[in-house]
Design a protein around this motif. Structure first.
Motif, PDB file in Angstrom:
ATOM      1  N   LEU A   1       0.819  -1.213   0.000  1.00  0.00           N
ATOM      2  CA  LEU A   1       0.000   0.000   0.000  1.00  0.00           C
ATOM      3  C   LEU A   1       0.852   1.262   0.000  1.00  0.00           C
ATOM      4  O   LEU A   1       0.493   2.270  -0.614  1.00  0.00           O
ATOM      5  CB  LEU A   1      -0.892   0.020   1.243  1.00  0.00           C
ATOM      6  N   LEU A   2       1.968   1.198   0.706  1.00  0.00           N
ATOM      7  CA  LEU A   2       2.752   2.404   0.963  1.00  0.00           C
ATOM      8  C   LEU A   2       3.466   2.944  -0.267  1.00  0.00           C
ATOM      9  O   LEU A   2       3.406   4.154  -0.544  1.00  0.00           O
ATOM     10  CB  LEU A   2       3.783   2.105   2.059  1.00  0.00           C
ATOM     11  N   TRP A   3       4.157   2.077  -1.027  1.00  0.00           N
ATOM     12  CA  TRP A   3       5.021   2.593  -2.095  1.00  0.00           C
ATOM     13  C   TRP A   3       4.271   3.378  -3.169  1.00  0.00           C
ATOM     14  O   TRP A   3       4.759   4.445  -3.597  1.00  0.00           O
ATOM     15  CB  TRP A   3       5.830   1.450  -2.710  1.00  0.00           C
ATOM     16  N   PRO A   4       3.102   2.931  -3.647  1.00  0.00           N
ATOM     17  CA  PRO A   4       2.389   3.764  -4.634  1.00  0.00           C
ATOM     18  C   PRO A   4       1.956   5.109  -4.065  1.00  0.00           C
ATOM     19  O   PRO A   4       1.979   6.121  -4.768  1.00  0.00           O
ATOM     20  CB  PRO A   4       1.179   2.912  -5.025  1.00  0.00           C
TER      21      PRO A   4
ATOM     22  N   THR B   1      -1.136   4.429   6.401  1.00  0.00           N
ATOM     23  CA  THR B   1      -1.124   3.177   5.636  1.00  0.00           C
ATOM     24  C   THR B   1      -1.041   1.969   6.562  1.00  0.00           C
ATOM     25  O   THR B   1      -1.772   0.989   6.391  1.00  0.00           O
ATOM     26  CB  THR B   1       0.072   3.181   4.660  1.00  0.00           C
ATOM     27  N   ILE B   2      -0.150   2.043   7.535  1.00  0.00           N
ATOM     28  CA  ILE B   2       0.000   0.921   8.478  1.00  0.00           C
ATOM     29  C   ILE B   2      -1.296   0.700   9.251  1.00  0.00           C
ATOM     30  O   ILE B   2      -1.772  -0.438   9.402  1.00  0.00           O
ATOM     31  CB  ILE B   2       1.166   1.184   9.444  1.00  0.00           C
ATOM     32  N   LEU B   3      -1.906   1.786   9.718  1.00  0.00           N
ATOM     33  CA  LEU B   3      -3.129   1.667  10.517  1.00  0.00           C
ATOM     34  C   LEU B   3      -4.295   1.137   9.684  1.00  0.00           C
ATOM     35  O   LEU B   3      -5.048   0.259  10.140  1.00  0.00           O
ATOM     36  CB  LEU B   3      -3.486   3.033  11.114  1.00  0.00           C
ATOM     37  N   MET B   4      -4.449   1.636   8.460  1.00  0.00           N
ATOM     38  CA  MET B   4      -5.593   1.211   7.647  1.00  0.00           C
ATOM     39  C   MET B   4      -5.431  -0.211   7.130  1.00  0.00           C
ATOM     40  O   MET B   4      -6.397  -0.958   7.022  1.00  0.00           O
ATOM     41  CB  MET B   4      -5.813   2.175   6.492  1.00  0.00           C
ATOM     42  N   ARG B   5      -4.205  -0.614   6.832  1.00  0.00           N
ATOM     43  CA  ARG B   5      -4.005  -2.008   6.444  1.00  0.00           C
ATOM     44  C   ARG B   5      -4.341  -2.922   7.614  1.00  0.00           C
ATOM     45  O   ARG B   5      -4.966  -3.977   7.446  1.00  0.00           O
ATOM     46  CB  ARG B   5      -2.564  -2.214   6.000  1.00  0.00           C
ATOM     47  N   SER B   6      -3.968  -2.517   8.828  1.00  0.00           N
ATOM     48  CA  SER B   6      -4.262  -3.312  10.009  1.00  0.00           C
ATOM     49  C   SER B   6      -5.767  -3.382  10.258  1.00  0.00           C
ATOM     50  O   SER B   6      -6.306  -4.446  10.579  1.00  0.00           O
ATOM     51  CB  SER B   6      -3.551  -2.711  11.230  1.00  0.00           C
ATOM     52  N   ALA B   7      -6.451  -2.250  10.094  1.00  0.00           N
ATOM     53  CA  ALA B   7      -7.905  -2.242  10.243  1.00  0.00           C
ATOM     54  C   ALA B   7      -8.557  -3.115   9.183  1.00  0.00           C
ATOM     55  O   ALA B   7      -9.534  -3.836   9.455  1.00  0.00           O
ATOM     56  CB  ALA B   7      -8.429  -0.806  10.150  1.00  0.00           C
TER      57      ALA B   7
ATOM     58  N   ALA C   1     -12.018  -0.789  14.381  1.00  0.00           N
ATOM     59  CA  ALA C   1     -12.608   0.544  14.480  1.00  0.00           C
ATOM     60  C   ALA C   1     -11.647   1.520  15.149  1.00  0.00           C
ATOM     61  O   ALA C   1     -11.505   2.674  14.707  1.00  0.00           O
ATOM     62  CB  ALA C   1     -13.921   0.477  15.257  1.00  0.00           C
ATOM     63  N   VAL C   2     -10.973   1.075  16.189  1.00  0.00           N
ATOM     64  CA  VAL C   2     -10.003   1.939  16.872  1.00  0.00           C
ATOM     65  C   VAL C   2      -8.868   2.322  15.928  1.00  0.00           C
ATOM     66  O   VAL C   2      -8.458   3.484  15.847  1.00  0.00           O
ATOM     67  CB  VAL C   2      -9.450   1.235  18.132  1.00  0.00           C
ATOM     68  N   LEU C   3      -8.368   1.344  15.189  1.00  0.00           N
ATOM     69  CA  LEU C   3      -7.282   1.616  14.247  1.00  0.00           C
ATOM     70  C   LEU C   3      -7.723   2.578  13.141  1.00  0.00           C
ATOM     71  O   LEU C   3      -6.983   3.484  12.755  1.00  0.00           O
ATOM     72  CB  LEU C   3      -6.792   0.301  13.637  1.00  0.00           C
ATOM     73  N   ALA C   4      -8.935   2.369  12.615  1.00  0.00           N
ATOM     74  CA  ALA C   4      -9.455   3.250  11.570  1.00  0.00           C
ATOM     75  C   ALA C   4      -9.639   4.679  12.088  1.00  0.00           C
ATOM     76  O   ALA C   4      -9.356   5.649  11.376  1.00  0.00           O
ATOM     77  CB  ALA C   4     -10.773   2.708  11.031  1.00  0.00           C
ATOM     78  N   LEU C   5     -10.092   4.808  13.334  1.00  0.00           N
ATOM     79  CA  LEU C   5     -10.256   6.145  13.924  1.00  0.00           C
ATOM     80  C   LEU C   5      -8.902   6.827  14.112  1.00  0.00           C
ATOM     81  O   LEU C   5      -8.780   8.046  13.916  1.00  0.00           O
ATOM     82  CB  LEU C   5     -10.990   6.045  15.258  1.00  0.00           C
TER      83      LEU C   5
ATOM     84  N   PHE D   1     -13.294   8.929   3.063  1.00  0.00           N
ATOM     85  CA  PHE D   1     -14.552   8.198   3.240  1.00  0.00           C
ATOM     86  C   PHE D   1     -14.787   7.233   2.072  1.00  0.00           C
ATOM     87  O   PHE D   1     -15.264   6.110   2.279  1.00  0.00           O
ATOM     88  CB  PHE D   1     -15.724   9.179   3.369  1.00  0.00           C
ATOM     89  N   LEU D   2     -14.455   7.672   0.859  1.00  0.00           N
ATOM     90  CA  LEU D   2     -14.571   6.776  -0.289  1.00  0.00           C
ATOM     91  C   LEU D   2     -13.595   5.614  -0.163  1.00  0.00           C
ATOM     92  O   LEU D   2     -13.932   4.465  -0.479  1.00  0.00           O
ATOM     93  CB  LEU D   2     -14.304   7.549  -1.584  1.00  0.00           C
ATOM     94  N   ALA D   3     -12.383   5.901   0.295  1.00  0.00           N
ATOM     95  CA  ALA D   3     -11.381   4.848   0.481  1.00  0.00           C
ATOM     96  C   ALA D   3     -11.862   3.822   1.501  1.00  0.00           C
ATOM     97  O   ALA D   3     -11.698   2.610   1.302  1.00  0.00           O
ATOM     98  CB  ALA D   3     -10.063   5.467   0.928  1.00  0.00           C
ATOM     99  N   LEU D   4     -12.470   4.290   2.583  1.00  0.00           N
ATOM    100  CA  LEU D   4     -12.977   3.371   3.607  1.00  0.00           C
ATOM    101  C   LEU D   4     -14.102   2.508   3.056  1.00  0.00           C
ATOM    102  O   LEU D   4     -14.155   1.300   3.329  1.00  0.00           O
ATOM    103  CB  LEU D   4     -13.471   4.166   4.819  1.00  0.00           C
ATOM    104  N   ALA D   5     -14.984   3.095   2.259  1.00  0.00           N
ATOM    105  CA  ALA D   5     -16.092   2.339   1.681  1.00  0.00           C
ATOM    106  C   ALA D   5     -15.596   1.213   0.787  1.00  0.00           C
ATOM    107  O   ALA D   5     -16.099   0.079   0.840  1.00  0.00           O
ATOM    108  CB  ALA D   5     -17.014   3.271   0.896  1.00  0.00           C
ATOM    109  N   VAL D   6     -14.578   1.500  -0.031  1.00  0.00           N
ATOM    110  CA  VAL D   6     -14.024   0.461  -0.909  1.00  0.00           C
ATOM    111  C   VAL D   6     -13.345  -0.629  -0.084  1.00  0.00           C
ATOM    112  O   VAL D   6     -13.481  -1.819  -0.380  1.00  0.00           O
ATOM    113  CB  VAL D   6     -13.024   1.078  -1.915  1.00  0.00           C
TER     114      VAL D   6
END
Length: 306
Positions: free
Chosen positions: A33-36, A61-67, A106-110, A128-133
């Motif tokens: 996720l990170l390099w692009p 990136t780290i947090l959202m991949r974990s979520a 949810a905690v990680l996403a927040l 918000f669009l990124a989270l929906a996908v």
């Protein structure tokens, strides 16, 4: 008085389960996720984007991949019981409940959203669009024959967000998003999707036998005997198109050195996956972040030498 033994697992054991849930010992996922995203930051800023945005996008990136791992494991827990590679995951094995895994996610996403709030309105709206996908992806394999394409959009969304973070203003509207994110940012997202198709098809090839038994759809199953040829075509489209578009955008030709190194790795991956063994395909997938790093490094070094 006799001591009553607690039925709750020790804190250290629960922490280990949480780390396993978010694949902490497998950083390849967040590096993909990170390099692009970082390459897009450098392109949008015509060089180093500053420590603030570098920190936001790296930690985010780290947090959202974990979520995403938390959401994915809950969505796939019934499927994962029948797959050798995933049967021991914390949610699948019952070591963690679905509710607890979602709470962790949810905690990680927040926390990630807190980082996004330090940027600007267009970036916040895109988040918000990124989270929906990201939420939609785990369910795509029930509906579409190549769910890896949905993952490709999710794993490439950092590109338009990077442009928005660098070039966006302070207006709260989707027209402001359109102004902050030029057409070539969406073009780079589409191009990066082919890299995701390449490495996630390799990943799907690992589990093909199990996936056929449980009846879910993947690109490896859909492509059938053309899987290896398709993976190599995806690599070629990604690398050539990325180089062509970024050159048109003014990135110096030195960036092609990184693309060439990425192509050399893709050629090596052919030898890893051509036998379609679990070990070879999984190794190719795990090492894919070096392809992305080569492309990013070539881009960043070329722009810094302007």
């Amino acid at each position: 008085m006799a001591h009553v033994r607690s039925t709750n697992p020790p804190i250290a054991s629960r922490a280990a389960l949480y780390l396993d849930l978010i694949r902490w010992n497998r950083p390849a996922g967040w590096l993909l996720l990170l390099w692009p995203s970082l390459a897009a930051l450098w392109i949008a800023a015509d060089g180093f984007p500053g420590w603030h945005l570098l920190t936001v996008f790296t930690l985010g990136t780290i947090l959202m991949r974990s979520a995403g791992c938390c959401i994915n494991d809950v969505a796939d827990r019934e499927f994962d019981k029948h797959v050798k590679r995933t049967a021991s995951r914390p949610v699948t094995s019952g070591a963690l409940s679905a509710q607890e895994a979602l709470a962790v996610g949810a905690v990680l996403a927040l926390m990630a959203f807190g980082l996004v709030l330090t940027t600007n309105p267009p970036t916040i709206l895109l988040s918000f669009l990124a989270l929906a996908v990201a939420i939609a992806y785990p369910y795509a394999k029930r509906l579409v024959s190549m769910p890896q394409a949905v993952l490709g959009v999710a794993f490439s969304f950092g590109i338009p967000m990077a442009f928005a973070a660098v070039q966006g203003g302070q207006q709260w509207s989707f027209s402001a998003v359109g102004a902050a994110v030029p057409w070539h940012a969406w073009c780079l997202l589409a191009i990066n999707l082919f890299w995701v198709l390449a490495y996630d098809t390799e990943y799907a090839m690992v589990d093909r036998d199990d996936d056929l038994k449980i009846g879910i759809q993947t690109s490896a199953i859909t492509l059938g005997q053309w899987d290896v040829a398709a993976v190599m075509a995806f690599y070629a489209i990604y690398l050539v198109s990325w180089g062509w578009v970024t050159t048109r955008l003014g990135v110096p030709t030195l960036a092609w050195v990184g693309i060439g190194l990425g192509a050399a790795q893709a050629a090596w991956h052919f030898w890893l996956i051509k036998g379609r063994t679990r070990e070879g395909c999984f190794k190719a997938f795990r090492l894919n972040h070096w392809v992305g790093f080569a492309v990013f490094a070539g881009t960043a070094i070329a722009l810094e030498r302007l």
